[in-house]
Design a protein around this motif. Sequence first.
Motif, mmCIF file in Angstrom:
data_model
loop_
_atom_site.group_PDB
_atom_site.id
_atom_site.type_symbol
_atom_site.label_atom_id
_atom_site.label_comp_id
_atom_site.label_asym_id
_atom_site.label_seq_id
_atom_site.Cartn_x
_atom_site.Cartn_y
_atom_site.Cartn_z
ATOM 1 N N SER A 120 0.669 -1.206 0.006
ATOM 2 C CA SER A 120 0.169 0.052 0.046
ATOM 3 C C SER A 120 0.793 1.322 0.259
ATOM 4 O O SER A 120 0.479 2.119 -0.623
ATOM 5 C CB SER A 120 -0.963 -0.074 1.255
ATOM 6 O OG SER A 120 -1.787 1.212 1.389
ATOM 7 N N GLU A 121 1.944 1.306 0.958
ATOM 8 C CA GLU A 121 2.683 2.466 0.861
ATOM 9 C C GLU A 121 3.638 2.688 -0.123
ATOM 10 O O GLU A 121 3.995 3.939 -0.461
ATOM 11 C CB GLU A 121 3.765 2.388 2.102
ATOM 12 C CG GLU A 121 3.079 2.338 3.646
ATOM 13 C CD GLU A 121 4.071 1.982 4.448
ATOM 14 O OE1 GLU A 121 5.215 1.736 4.489
ATOM 15 O OE2 GLU A 121 3.692 1.827 5.985
ATOM 16 N N ASN A 122 3.885 1.942 -1.031
ATOM 17 C CA ASN A 122 4.554 1.849 -2.268
ATOM 18 C C ASN A 122 3.603 2.078 -3.706
ATOM 19 O O ASN A 122 3.940 1.874 -4.639
ATOM 20 C CB ASN A 122 5.371 0.627 -2.487
ATOM 21 C CG ASN A 122 6.761 0.865 -1.622
ATOM 22 O OD1 ASN A 122 7.619 1.546 -1.925
ATOM 23 N ND2 ASN A 122 6.678 0.156 -0.317
ATOM 24 N N GLY A 123 2.310 2.233 -3.211
ATOM 25 C CA GLY A 123 1.410 2.573 -4.417
ATOM 26 C C GLY A 123 0.848 1.587 -5.459
ATOM 27 O O GLY A 123 0.767 1.757 -6.636
ATOM 28 N N MET A 124 0.828 0.271 -5.017
ATOM 29 C CA MET A 124 0.453 -0.701 -5.788
ATOM 30 C C MET A 124 -0.762 -1.486 -5.184
ATOM 31 O O MET A 124 -0.671 -1.509 -3.977
ATOM 32 C CB MET A 124 1.563 -1.486 -6.084
ATOM 33 C CG MET A 124 2.249 -2.412 -5.244
ATOM 34 S SD MET A 124 3.705 -3.122 -5.411
ATOM 35 C CE MET A 124 4.967 -1.771 -5.381
ATOM 36 N N THR A 125 -1.274 -2.246 -5.956
ATOM 37 C CA THR A 125 -2.388 -3.128 -5.519
ATOM 38 C C THR A 125 -1.707 -4.418 -5.116
ATOM 39 O O THR A 125 -0.685 -4.732 -5.612
ATOM 40 C CB THR A 125 -3.507 -3.315 -6.601
ATOM 41 O OG1 THR A 125 -3.152 -4.283 -7.474
ATOM 42 C CG2 THR A 125 -4.040 -2.062 -6.789
#
Length: 132
Positions: free
Chosen positions: A34-39
Motif C-alpha cells: 500500500s505504501e508503495n502505491g500498488m495493489t
Amino acid sequence: MDKPVHEVRLSNWIKIVSACQSRPKGVTQKQWISENGMTRNQYYYWQRKVRNAAYLEQHSDLPQSVTSNTPPVAFVEFPSDAENLKGPTPVPASSGFHADAVIRTGRSEIGIANSISPELFHRIMEEIRHAE
C-alpha cells in the motif's frame, strides 16, 4: 511481448519483489504494498512472474515447448456448497473420456489420460503444488 521488453519488465519486477522481501521489520507485506502505491493483485502478479522465471531458469532442461508461450490455464468454477459434495462428480460415459491415472489431493480428484501432453501435465502438477 518481445524478449527485450519482457526482460526489462522482469528486471523491474525483481527489484520490487526484492524490496518487499527486505522491507523493515514490523512492516507487513500488505502495508508495504500500500505504501508503495500498488495493489495486492499487481504485486502478486509480479511475484508470480518472478518465481516462474526463476523456476524456468533452474529447470532449463525442460523441453522447449514447456518454457515457450504456453496457452493460458483454463479455470473451472466449483459449486460454493463444496462441503455438501459426497464425492467426485463422475464423467458421463457418453463423453468418451477414460482416466488412465487419477491424482487425489485433499478433496480434489483429477483424471488424466495417457494422451495428455507433457506441457499440460507439467502445468497441472505446478497448479497442484501451488494450491497445497
